[in-house]
Design a protein around this motif. Structure first.
Motif, short mmCIF file in Angstrom:
data_model
loop_
_atom_site.label_atom_id
_atom_site.label_comp_id
_atom_site.label_asym_id
_atom_site.label_seq_id
_atom_site.Cartn_x
_atom_site.Cartn_y
_atom_site.Cartn_z
N ASN A 56 0.84 -1.20 0.00
CA ASN A 56 0.00 0.00 0.00
C ASN A 56 0.87 1.25 0.00
N ILE A 57 2.02 1.15 -0.72
CA ILE A 57 3.01 2.23 -0.67
C ILE A 57 3.51 2.58 -2.06
N LEU A 58 3.66 3.89 -2.29
CA LEU A 58 4.38 4.36 -3.47
C LEU A 58 5.51 5.26 -2.96
N PHE A 59 6.76 4.82 -3.12
CA PHE A 59 7.90 5.67 -2.77
C PHE A 59 8.21 6.56 -3.97
N THR A 60 8.29 7.86 -3.72
CA THR A 60 8.50 8.80 -4.84
C THR A 60 9.86 9.49 -4.76
N PHE A 240 -6.09 2.14 -5.98
CA PHE A 240 -5.18 3.29 -5.82
C PHE A 240 -5.88 4.47 -5.18
N PHE A 241 -7.20 4.60 -5.46
CA PHE A 241 -7.96 5.74 -4.93
C PHE A 241 -9.04 5.25 -3.96
N LYS A 242 -9.45 6.15 -3.06
CA LYS A 242 -10.58 5.86 -2.16
C LYS A 242 -11.87 6.17 -2.91
N ASN A 243 -12.95 5.49 -2.52
CA ASN A 243 -14.27 5.87 -3.05
C ASN A 243 -14.65 7.21 -2.41
N PRO A 244 -14.92 8.24 -3.22
CA PRO A 244 -15.25 9.54 -2.61
C PRO A 244 -16.64 9.52 -1.98
N GLU A 245 -16.82 10.34 -0.95
CA GLU A 245 -18.13 10.45 -0.32
C GLU A 245 -18.69 11.85 -0.54
N VAL A 246 -19.98 11.92 -0.86
CA VAL A 246 -20.63 13.22 -1.06
C VAL A 246 -21.89 13.28 -0.20
N GLN A 299 -10.42 -3.80 -13.74
CA GLN A 299 -10.79 -3.09 -12.51
C GLN A 299 -10.11 -1.71 -12.55
N ALA A 300 -10.91 -0.70 -12.92
CA ALA A 300 -10.34 0.63 -13.22
C ALA A 300 -9.72 1.34 -12.01
N LEU A 301 -9.96 0.79 -10.82
CA LEU A 301 -9.46 1.45 -9.62
C LEU A 301 -8.00 1.10 -9.34
N ILE A 302 -7.50 0.11 -10.08
CA ILE A 302 -6.14 -0.38 -9.79
C ILE A 302 -5.14 0.15 -10.81
N LEU A 303 -4.17 0.88 -10.29
CA LEU A 303 -3.10 1.42 -11.14
C LEU A 303 -2.01 0.36 -11.27
N GLN A 327 -12.99 16.82 -14.08
CA GLN A 327 -13.56 17.52 -15.24
C GLN A 327 -14.95 16.99 -15.58
N LYS A 328 -15.13 15.66 -15.51
CA LYS A 328 -16.42 15.08 -15.90
C LYS A 328 -17.47 15.16 -14.79
N PHE A 329 -17.04 14.96 -13.54
CA PHE A 329 -18.03 14.84 -12.46
C PHE A 329 -17.95 15.94 -11.39
N GLY A 330 -16.87 16.73 -11.41
CA GLY A 330 -16.69 17.74 -10.36
C GLY A 330 -16.37 17.11 -9.02
N ILE A 331 -15.84 15.88 -9.04
CA ILE A 331 -15.51 15.17 -7.79
C ILE A 331 -14.00 14.97 -7.72
N LYS A 332 -13.44 15.27 -6.54
CA LYS A 332 -11.99 15.08 -6.35
C LYS A 332 -11.76 13.69 -5.73
N ILE A 333 -11.02 12.84 -6.43
CA ILE A 333 -10.71 11.53 -5.83
C ILE A 333 -9.31 11.58 -5.22
N GLU A 334 -9.20 10.97 -4.02
CA GLU A 334 -7.93 11.03 -3.27
C GLU A 334 -7.29 9.65 -3.24
N PRO A 335 -5.94 9.61 -3.28
CA PRO A 335 -5.27 8.30 -3.21
C PRO A 335 -5.53 7.58 -1.89
N GLU A 336 -5.68 6.26 -2.00
CA GLU A 336 -5.74 5.43 -0.79
C GLU A 336 -4.31 4.98 -0.44
N VAL A 337 -3.49 4.82 -1.47
CA VAL A 337 -2.11 4.36 -1.30
C VAL A 337 -1.31 5.43 -0.57
N ASN A 338 -0.39 5.00 0.30
CA ASN A 338 0.49 5.93 1.02
C ASN A 338 1.58 6.41 0.07
#
Ligand SMILES: Cc1cc2nc3c(=O)[nH]c(=O)nc-3n(C[C@H](O)[C@H](O)[C@H](O)COP(=O)(O)OP(=O)(O)OC[C@H]3O[C@@H](n4cnc5c(N)ncnc54)[C@H](O)[C@@H]3O)c2cc1C
Length: 340
Positions: A56-60, A240-246, A299-303, A327-338
């Motif tokens: 669950n890690i991406l070292f940059t 890679f991303f969390k499911n956003p909540e609205v 599975q589009a959620l997996i990078l 751009q399409k939905f006006g929703i910001k998705i945040e990474p789940e990965v550290n």
């Protein structure tokens, strides 16, 4: 005594396999070694970074720290009644080994979390969840060691402030503790969660009406095997991303515009969780590669790192996907990965 390695490429210790160098690495197999390593880091004035299974890690960047690869293993029963059993697992144990320990004894509570990769110690960090079950549902407490002082502290469920893919260890106490062991309360008379994803369909297909804990775990393993890319073939870090909540009000507007929108109940009343995989797919990223990086075709959620991707290329893709969804939905998705 712990063994110290210098200037180590730690990509092999992560499932995304992105090249990254650690200034120092020590593989820790006992708590005495942990204490020795912490004292050494204190003397060198070096920060410490805890690495479990690296799933669950991406070292940059170059990690100017002592990386402690946790391999402190073991599972034991600490208390039992007629209906329940308290199991304590040391944090470097593989999560799935703990699940197997439970299901072999027909103890219920974590079977839906079978085959979530990684270690026991990382499970509370993001309150792992799958198929309608989260770690917090069986969690009792954990024992942690302060990285600066070496002192022990017990965290109760309340102290951990578990939320959707989050806990105090991703927020206020981030990077401050080594989680040493975790205690769960499992049931000897399990009530199984069968109402999530493809579980029912699989049970029907196999003609199973009242599954045992083992049968359910085996079904979960099969569903995951079919759906998720094996990191050994397609390096990845899971969702890679969390499911956003609205808010419910915002959701009504979205649903009017996109009647097909895929959603789930939110983590709190008044919130709706939207499928990030659906958003990413609708924004056109599913199965599309940008050089060596792309979102998985099933599975589009997996990078996925399709081979030799750099951290820079992964980060560029993360921003590309975030921008496309926004751009399409006006929703910001945040990474789940550290992202480190
Ligand atoms: C194919 C695949 C499928 C996945 N499916 C799921 C899923 O269904 N549900 C889900 O929730 N997750 C899933 N994940 C994500 C991952 O499995 C979990 O987040 C897991 O808990 C990470 O464990 P790890 O040991 O690999 O942690 P690492 O990646 O090594 O570390 C993750 C974070 O926890 C910290 N950490 C690790 N160990 C400790 C410790 N002992 N003390 C303090 N901090 C620590 C690290 O410093 C880091 O910040 C999946 C990943 C993959 C690759």
């Amino acid at each position: 005594m712990f063994t110290l390695q210098k200037q180590v490429d730690i990509s092999a210790y992560t499932t995304l396999k992105i090249k990254a160098k650690a200034a120092f690495l020590a593989v820790i197999k006992e708590e005495t070694e942990l204490q020795e390593a912490l004292s050494w880091a204190r003397l060198q004035k070096l920060p410490v970074f805890i690495l479990g299974g690296g799933s669950n890690i991406l070292f940059t960047q170059k990690i100017k720290a002592l990386v402690l690869k946790n391999e402190i293993k073991g599972v034991r029963v600490i208390k039992e009644t007629e209906t329940s059993v308290w199991v304590e697992a040391r944090s470097g144990e593989w999560w799935s080994t703990l699940v197997r320990f439970a299901i072999e004894r027909r103890w219920g509570g974590i079977e839906n979390l079978y085959y979530v990769p990684g270690t026991v110690g990382a499970a509370p960090v993001q309150n792992i969840g799958a198929y309608g079950v989260e770690l917090k549902d069986t969690f009792v407490s954990l024992r942690a060691i302060n990285l600066k002082t070496g002192k022990e502290k017990i965290f109760t469920k309340k102290d951990c402030a578990f939320g959707y893919r989050s806990s105090v260890f991703k927020n206020k106490e981030k990077g401050k503790y080594f989680i040493a062991s975790v205690t769960l309360k499992l049931s000897k008379k399990p009530v199984l969660r069968l109402d999530y994803g493809d579980i029912r369909a699989q049970l029907n297909e196999q003609g199973i009406k009242r599954p045992s804990v083992q049968q359910l775990a085996e079904i979960i393993r099969k569903i995951r095997d079919n759906k998720l890319p094996n990191p050994a073939i397609y390096p990845n870090a899971g969702s890679f991303f969390k499911n956003p909540e609205v808010t419910k009000a915002d959701f009504v507007g979205l649903q009017k515009k996109f009647p097909e929108i895929k959603f789930f109940p939110g983590s709190k009343s008044g919130l709706v969780k939207i499928s990030a995989g659906w958003l990413i797919e609708q924004a056109g990223f599913k199965g599309k590669r940008y050089g060596p990086v792309g979102m998985y075709e099933k599975q589009a959620l997996i990078l996925v790192n399709y081979g030799g991707a750099s951290a820079k290329q992964v980060l560029a893709h993360v921003r590309r996907v975030q921008a496309g969804v926004y751009q399409k939905f006006g929703i910001k998705i945040e990474p789940e990965v550290n992202i480190i």
